[in-house]
Design an enzyme around this catalytic site. Structure first.
Site, PDB file in Angstrom:
ATOM      1  N   TYR A  86      11.315 -21.569   4.685  1.00 42.63           N
ATOM      2  CA  TYR A  86      12.579 -21.786   5.394  1.00 42.63           C
ATOM      3  C   TYR A  86      12.422 -22.055   6.890  1.00 42.63           C
ATOM      4  CZ  TYR A  86      14.474 -20.091   1.000  1.00 42.63           C
ATOM      5  OH  TYR A  86      14.774 -19.953  -0.341  1.00 42.63           O
TER       6      TYR A  86
ATOM      7  N   ASN B 122      25.553 -24.468   2.855  1.00 47.48           N
ATOM      8  CA  ASN B 122      24.309 -24.051   2.217  1.00 47.48           C
ATOM      9  C   ASN B 122      24.633 -22.737   1.501  1.00 47.48           C
ATOM     10  OD1 ASN B 122      21.875 -23.172   1.350  1.00 47.48           O
ATOM     11  ND2 ASN B 122      20.801 -23.474   3.295  1.00 47.48           N
TER      12      ASN B 122
ATOM     13  N   HIS C 266      23.164 -21.737  -7.246  1.00 49.91           N
ATOM     14  CA  HIS C 266      22.701 -21.793  -8.645  1.00 49.91           C
ATOM     15  C   HIS C 266      23.493 -20.888  -9.572  1.00 49.91           C
ATOM     16  CE1 HIS C 266      19.539 -23.617  -6.342  1.00 49.91           C
ATOM     17  NE2 HIS C 266      19.227 -22.474  -5.759  1.00 49.91           N
TER      18      HIS C 266
ATOM     19  N   HIS D   1      20.501 -27.827   1.875  1.00 56.28           N
ATOM     20  CA  HIS D   1      19.453 -26.818   1.637  1.00 56.28           C
ATOM     21  C   HIS D   1      18.305 -27.074   2.592  1.00 56.28           C
ATOM     22  CE1 HIS D   1      21.537 -25.815  -2.038  1.00 56.28           C
ATOM     23  NE2 HIS D   1      21.581 -27.104  -2.313  1.00 56.28           N
TER      24      HIS D   1
HETATM   25  C1  DHK Z   1      18.291 -21.209   0.173  1.00 54.67           C
HETATM   26  C2  DHK Z   1      18.188 -20.168  -0.695  1.00 54.67           C
HETATM   27  O1  DHK Z   1      18.418 -18.916  -0.280  1.00 54.67           O
HETATM   28  C3  DHK Z   1      17.767 -20.347  -2.082  1.00 54.67           C
HETATM   29  O2  DHK Z   1      18.331 -19.389  -2.954  1.00 54.67           O
HETATM   30  C4  DHK Z   1      18.027 -21.753  -2.597  1.00 54.67           C
HETATM   31  C5  DHK Z   1      18.217 -22.620  -0.263  1.00 54.67           C
HETATM   32  C6  DHK Z   1      17.536 -22.792  -1.608  1.00 54.67           C
HETATM   33  C7  DHK Z   1      17.650 -23.479   0.841  1.00 54.67           C
HETATM   34  O3  DHK Z   1      16.634 -24.152   0.658  1.00 54.67           O
HETATM   35  O4  DHK Z   1      18.246 -23.514   1.924  1.00 54.67           O
HETATM   36  O5  DHK Z   1      17.415 -21.916  -3.844  1.00 54.67           O
END
Ligand code: DHK
Length: 146
Positions: free
Chosen positions: A24, A75, A81, A101
């Site tokens: 992230y 987001n 999901h 995302h």
């Molecule tokens: C962020 C999340 O917390 C995940 O649960 C998703 C998403 C993806 C992101 O890539 O920002 O699957």
């Protein structure tokens, strides 16, 4: 008053910067917000950034945005999901919704490949890390400004 875009962030995104940075990135939500504010001003728009770990809070913020905003960038994080409730709230919006995302869920676990919210989205931005937020703002500006 400039037209307002809501940037809505779901579960665990308050931990950006320390949360699995190899996936992230190192920017915090505050870092991202700072850049968005500067770009929004240049575009003649206003950006409001919110985050919640609670599905119902996201639903309520989407409902409120129907009368206060001209677009939503969302987001939903893990709720992407799982959440029919977030989808249903987005389907009530008469303005553009962009799904965002940081990572590319399609390169990750199979359970991340399906998104409930995509059905309500004009478009989807994923895989560009924190920069995706600015890309989403640019895309939204094209949709809402004449
Ligand atoms: C962020 C999340 O917390 C995940 O649960 C998703 C998403 C993806 C992101 O890539 O920002 O699957």
């Amino acid at each position: 008053m400039p037209a307002k875009i809501l940037f809505l962030n779901g579960s665990n995104l308050n931990m950006l910067g320390v949360r699995e940075p190899h996936i992230y990135g190192h920017d915090t939500l505050a870092d991202i917000d700072k850049r968005l504010q500067a770009r929004a001003t240049a575009l003649g728009l206003a950006v409001e950034m919110h985050q919640s770990n609670h599905e119902g809070d996201l639903v309520t913020m989407i409902q409120e945005a129907r009368t206060t905003c001209v677009g939503i960038v969302i987001n939903p994080a893990a709720y992407t999901h799982t959440s029919v409730a977030v989808l249903d709230a987005l389907l009530m919006c008469d303005f553009p919704v962009i799904e965002l995302h940081l990572s590319n869920p399609h390169r990750r676990d199979a359970f991340r490949h399906h998104s409930f919210v995509s059905q309500a989205a004009k478009g989807i931005i994923c895989g560009f890390g924190a920069h995706g937020y600015e890309l989403a703002l640019e895309a939204m500006a094209k949709l809402v400004t004449k």
